[in-house]
Design an enzyme around this catalytic site. Structure first.
Site, PDB file in Angstrom:
ATOM      1  N   ASP A   1      -3.963   1.139  11.507  1.00  0.00           N
ATOM      2  CA  ASP A   1      -3.702   1.485  10.186  1.00  0.00           C
ATOM      3  C   ASP A   1      -4.811   1.046   9.405  1.00  0.00           C
ATOM      4  OD1 ASP A   1      -2.536   2.575   8.179  1.00  0.00           O
ATOM      5  OD2 ASP A   1      -0.851   1.544   8.401  1.00  0.00           O
TER       6      ASP A   1
ATOM      7  N   HIS B   1      -3.395  -6.027   2.673  1.00  0.00           N
ATOM      8  CA  HIS B   1      -2.373  -7.305   3.168  1.00  0.00           C
ATOM      9  C   HIS B   1      -3.278  -8.432   3.070  1.00  0.00           C
ATOM     10  CE1 HIS B   1       0.345  -3.753   4.501  1.00  0.00           C
ATOM     11  NE2 HIS B   1       0.263  -4.047   2.729  1.00  0.00           N
TER      12      HIS B   1
ATOM     13  N   LYS C   1       7.421   0.001  14.238  1.00  0.00           N
ATOM     14  CA  LYS C   1       6.400  -0.937  13.697  1.00  0.00           C
ATOM     15  C   LYS C   1       6.798  -1.963  12.686  1.00  0.00           C
ATOM     16  CE  LYS C   1       2.573   0.128  10.531  1.00  0.00           C
ATOM     17  NZ  LYS C   1       1.674   0.697   9.882  1.00  0.00           N
TER      18      LYS C   1
ATOM     19  N   GLU D   1      -3.152   5.694  12.592  1.00  0.00           N
ATOM     20  CA  GLU D   1      -2.308   5.989  11.272  1.00  0.00           C
ATOM     21  C   GLU D   1      -3.360   5.924   9.796  1.00  0.00           C
ATOM     22  OE1 GLU D   1       0.789   3.490  10.605  1.00  0.00           O
ATOM     23  OE2 GLU D   1       1.255   3.718   8.931  1.00  0.00           O
TER      24      GLU D   1
ATOM     25  N   GLU E   1      -4.264  -3.063   9.331  1.00  0.00           N
ATOM     26  CA  GLU E   1      -4.111  -3.479  10.626  1.00  0.00           C
ATOM     27  C   GLU E   1      -4.396  -2.784  11.878  1.00  0.00           C
ATOM     28  OE1 GLU E   1       0.091  -2.094  10.168  1.00  0.00           O
ATOM     29  OE2 GLU E   1       0.332  -2.047   7.715  1.00  0.00           O
TER      30      GLU E   1
ATOM     31  N   HIS F   1       9.042  -0.649   9.399  1.00  0.00           N
ATOM     32  CA  HIS F   1       8.773  -2.028   8.261  1.00  0.00           C
ATOM     33  C   HIS F   1       8.530  -1.689   6.965  1.00  0.00           C
ATOM     34  CE1 HIS F   1       5.848  -5.183   9.443  1.00  0.00           C
ATOM     35  NE2 HIS F   1       4.946  -3.596   9.417  1.00  0.00           N
TER      36      HIS F   1
ATOM     37  N   ASP G   1       1.576   8.209   7.141  1.00  0.00           N
ATOM     38  CA  ASP G   1       2.476   7.553   6.754  1.00  0.00           C
ATOM     39  C   ASP G   1       2.415   7.888   4.967  1.00  0.00           C
ATOM     40  OD1 ASP G   1       3.940   5.399   5.221  1.00  0.00           O
ATOM     41  OD2 ASP G   1       2.328   3.654   5.811  1.00  0.00           O
TER      42      ASP G   1
ATOM     43  N   GLU H   1       1.793  -8.940   7.047  1.00  0.00           N
ATOM     44  CA  GLU H   1       2.782  -8.660   8.264  1.00  0.00           C
ATOM     45  C   GLU H   1       2.217  -9.802   9.136  1.00  0.00           C
ATOM     46  OE1 GLU H   1       1.647  -4.939   8.936  1.00  0.00           O
ATOM     47  OE2 GLU H   1       3.024  -4.564   6.862  1.00  0.00           O
TER      48      GLU H   1
ATOM     49  N   LYS I   1       9.750   5.121   7.120  1.00  0.00           N
ATOM     50  CA  LYS I   1      10.033   3.900   6.226  1.00  0.00           C
ATOM     51  C   LYS I   1      11.404   3.894   5.464  1.00  0.00           C
ATOM     52  CE  LYS I   1       5.334   2.145   5.970  1.00  0.00           C
ATOM     53  NZ  LYS I   1       4.380   2.076   5.044  1.00  0.00           N
TER      54      LYS I   1
ATOM     55  N   SER J   1       1.040  -1.466   0.021  1.00  0.00           N
ATOM     56  CA  SER J   1      -0.314  -0.207  -0.166  1.00  0.00           C
ATOM     57  C   SER J   1       0.948   1.062  -0.257  1.00  0.00           C
ATOM     58  CB  SER J   1      -0.967   0.183   1.122  1.00  0.00           C
ATOM     59  OG  SER J   1      -0.130  -0.364   2.900  1.00  0.00           O
TER      60      SER J   1
HETATM   61  C1  LIG Z   1       3.761  -1.046   6.741  1.00  0.00           C
HETATM   62  C2  LIG Z   1       2.530  -0.704   5.538  1.00  0.00           C
HETATM   63  O1  LIG Z   1       2.174  -1.321   4.710  1.00  0.00           O
HETATM   64  P1  LIG Z   1       2.972  -1.228   3.288  1.00  0.00           P
HETATM   65  O2  LIG Z   1       4.612  -1.109   3.391  1.00  0.00           O
HETATM   66  O3  LIG Z   1       2.606  -2.182   2.468  1.00  0.00           O
HETATM   67  O4  LIG Z   1       3.244   0.264   2.656  1.00  0.00           O
HETATM   68  C3  LIG Z   1       1.979   0.300   5.911  1.00  0.00           C
HETATM   69  O5  LIG Z   1       0.741   0.538   5.125  1.00  0.00           O
HETATM   70  O6  LIG Z   1       1.821   0.751   7.193  1.00  0.00           O
HETATM   71 MG   LIG Z   2       0.102   2.931   7.526  1.00  0.00          MG
END
Ligand SMILES: C=C(OP(=O)(O)O)C(=O)O
Ligand SMILES: [Mg+2]
Length: 428
Positions: free
Chosen positions: A242, A157, A388, A285, A166, A365, A312, A207, A337, A45
Site C-alpha cells: 500500500d 506512518h 488488513k 493498494e 505499507e 483497520h 482505498d 501499525e 474501512k 493518510s
Molecule cells: C490503514 C491505512 O492508513 P490510514 O488509516 O492512515 O488511512 C491505509 O492507508 O490503508
Molecule cells: Mg491505504
C-alpha cells in the site's frame, strides 16, 4: 409494547487511540439489559472524500472537536435513537444520517455516528446471545480472512527513508488462519533479527511494522522475503503493497521525496509492473492517487489481469465512488474501512456492491486504532477472505488477530480459510 431490544441507554465518552489521541467510544444498552460499547478508529493518510470525523490533531483530553462529537452522541443521537429497536440496524443508522443532514456526516461527526452504529450492532448481538460475526453475517458466515500483515512501515506512518506506506506479508500458503498468523509472527521476528544484524532500526511505525531506513521499495520487499526464508516460510508467503500514493501526488506528479525523484502516472505503473516481475506481489493498494482516475484506468488495463488492485482513498468505502470504479473498469478490489463511510449499514452496502461485481473486499483497520475488534467479526460476517490489520504485534493490532483466533476456535470444523484462492487474479 416496547421490544426487549429497545435502546434505552446511549452514552459517549472520550478514550485514547493507539497514537495517544482522543477518540469516541459509545455505549448502547437495551431494555433487556444487554449492553455493548464500540470505539472508533482514525486514519492518518485519509482520503479526501471520506466521511468527516470531528477530531483534533493530537490534543489529548478536551480536544475540542472530539468533545463536540461526544456531545452529539449524548445529545441529539441519544435523543433520536433511544426507543428504537437495536435489531433494526438500518433504521438506527438511517435515523442518525437523517438528523445529521449532510452528505458527509460533517455536522454530528462520522465518528459520533459510527460509534453509536457499531455499539448498536454489538448490543443486539449480545441480546440475541450470538457472536457479532453471526449476528451481522447470518448462517453462512464462516470464512476466516487471509491477513495482509504490515511488517514494514513508511510514508505517513513512519519517519524513515521509505516514501511508500505499507509493505505487507501475505501468508496465503497456510491451511488455516492460525497457521497464517504463526507464519506471520515468525517472519516478523526473523525480520527483526535480520534488521538488527544489518544495523538497521527496529523501531516501529504506527501499525507496528518496522520502520528501517531501507533504500527503496525493492530493498523492503527483498528484506521481507529474506526474513520469510530465514523463518522457513518462503514458499508460503507473498507480498502486498500500500504505497498510499495520494500522499505523494502533487501538481499532477508523484514526488518520492525521501528517495529523491519524481514520476508521472505511467512511470508509477512501470514501477509496479517491474516490482511485480521481480517479487511475488499479489496486491497493490492506492498504486495511484485518489483523483488520478484516468491513469487508474490504464493501470487496471495493464496489471488488473494479474494483480489485485485495491482502491482505498480512491473508493473511500462509498457506493458512489465504487459504482464509478465498476463503470469505468477501475481497480478490482476495495479496501473497507468502517469510519470512511461512518455507519455499519452503509459499510455492508458497499461490501455487497463490491462482491456482486467481482471486486475483492479487504476489511481494514486505520492507522489510529483501539482495542475494539469489530473489524475481525466484520471480516468473517461478510466472508471477505482478506483483512488488513497491521503487524502481529502491539495490542491495538493483536486485538483483531486474537479475536479472529477466538472465532476460528468457535467455528471449529466449520471454519474455512481461502489461502491463495483469496487472490484469484494473482494466481492466473
Ligand atoms: C490503514 C491505512 O492508513 P490510514 O488509516 O492512515 O488511512 C491505509 O492507508 O490503508
Ligand atoms: Mg491505504
Amino acid at each position: 409494547m416496547p421490544a426487549m431490544t429497545t435502546i434505552v441507554h446511549v452514552h459517549g465518552r472520550q478514550v485514547l487511540d493507539s497514537r495517544g489521541n482522543p477518540t469516541v467510544e459509545v455505549e448502547v444498552g437495551l431494555d433487556s439489559g444487554a449492553f455493548a460499547s464500540a470505539a472508533v478508529p482514525s486514519g492518518a493518510s485519509t482520503g479526501e472524500h471520506e466521511a468527516v470525523e470531528l477530531r483534533d490533531g493530537g490534543e489529548a483530553w478536551g480536544g475540542k472537536a472530539v468533545a463536540r462529537a461526544v456531545d452529539h452522541v449524548n445529545g441529539e443521537i441519544a435523543d433520536r435513537i433511544t426507543g428504537l429497536d437495536a435489531r433494526d440496524q438500518r433504521a438506527v443508522d438511517l435515523a442518525m444520517i437523517e438528523i445529521d443532514g449532510t452528505a458527509t456526516k460533517a455536522r454530528l461527526g462520522a465518528n459520533a455516528i459510527l460509534g453509536a452504529s457499531l455499539a448498536t450492532a454489538k448490543a443486539a448481538a449480545a441480546d440475541a446471545g450470538v457472536p457479532l460475526y453471526r449476528w451481522i453475517g447470518g448462517a453462512n458466515a464462516h470464512v476466516l480472512p487471509v491477513p495482509l500483515m504490515n511488517v514494514v512501515n513508511g510514508g505517513a506512518h513512519a519517519q524513515n527513508s521509505l516514501d511508500f506506506q505499507e509493505f505487507m506479508l501475505v501468508p496465503g500458503g497456510a491451511e488455516t488462519f492460525s497457521e497464517a498468523l504463526r507464519i506471520g509472527v515468525e517472519t516478523y521476528h526473523a525480520l527483526e533479527a535480520l534488521l538488527k544484524e544489518r544495523g538497521l532500526s527496529t523501531s516501529v511505525g504506527d501499525e507496528g511494522g518496522f520502520a528501517p531506513d531501507l533504500g527503496s521499495a525493492y530493498d523492503a520487499c527483498a528484506a521481507i522475503l529474506d526474513a520469510a526464508e530465514r523463518a522457513g516460510h518462503r514458499d508460503k508467503v507473498a507480498i502486498a503493497l500500500d504505497p498510499a500514493t495520494s500522499e505523494l501526488f502533487h501538481d499532477g506528479a508523484y514526488v518520492l521525496e525521501r528517495q529523491g525523484g519524481t514520476l508521472d502516472g505511467n512511470g508509477m505503473i512501470d514501477l509496479w509492473a517491474d516490482l511485480a516481475d521481480r517479487f511475488p506481489i499479489v496486491s497493490i493498494e492506492d498504486g495511484l492517487a485518489e483523483n488520478d482516475w484516468a491513469t487508474w484506468q490504464t493501470l487496471t488495463d495493464r496489471l488488473g489481469g494479474r494483480l489485485q488492485l485495491v482502491g482505498d482513498d480512491l473508493f473511500v468505502t462509498n457506493v458512489e465512488f465504487l459504482r464509478r470504479g465498476i463503470a469505468e473498469k477501475v481497480g478490482n478490489a476495495i479496501l473497507v474501512k468502517v469510519n470512511q463511510i461512518g455507519s455499519l449499514s452503509e459499510t455492508l452496502d458497499t461490501i455487497e456492491l463490491a462482491q456482486r461485481n467481482g471486486y475483492a473486499t479487504i476489511i481494514s483497520h486505520r492507522s489510529g486504532e483501539t482495542e475494539d475488534a469489530t473489524i475481525a467479526d466484520l471480516a468473517v460476517a461478510t466472508n471477505s477472505g482478506q483483512i488488513k490489520t497491521g503487524a502481529p504485534a502491539r495490542s491495538d493490532r493483536t486485538a483483531k488477530y486474537n479475536q479472529l483466533l477466538r472465532i476460528e476456535d468457535q467455528l471449529g470444523a466449520q471454519a474455512a480459510f481461502p489461502g491463495w484462492d483469496a487472490f484469484p487474479r494473482a494466481r492466473s
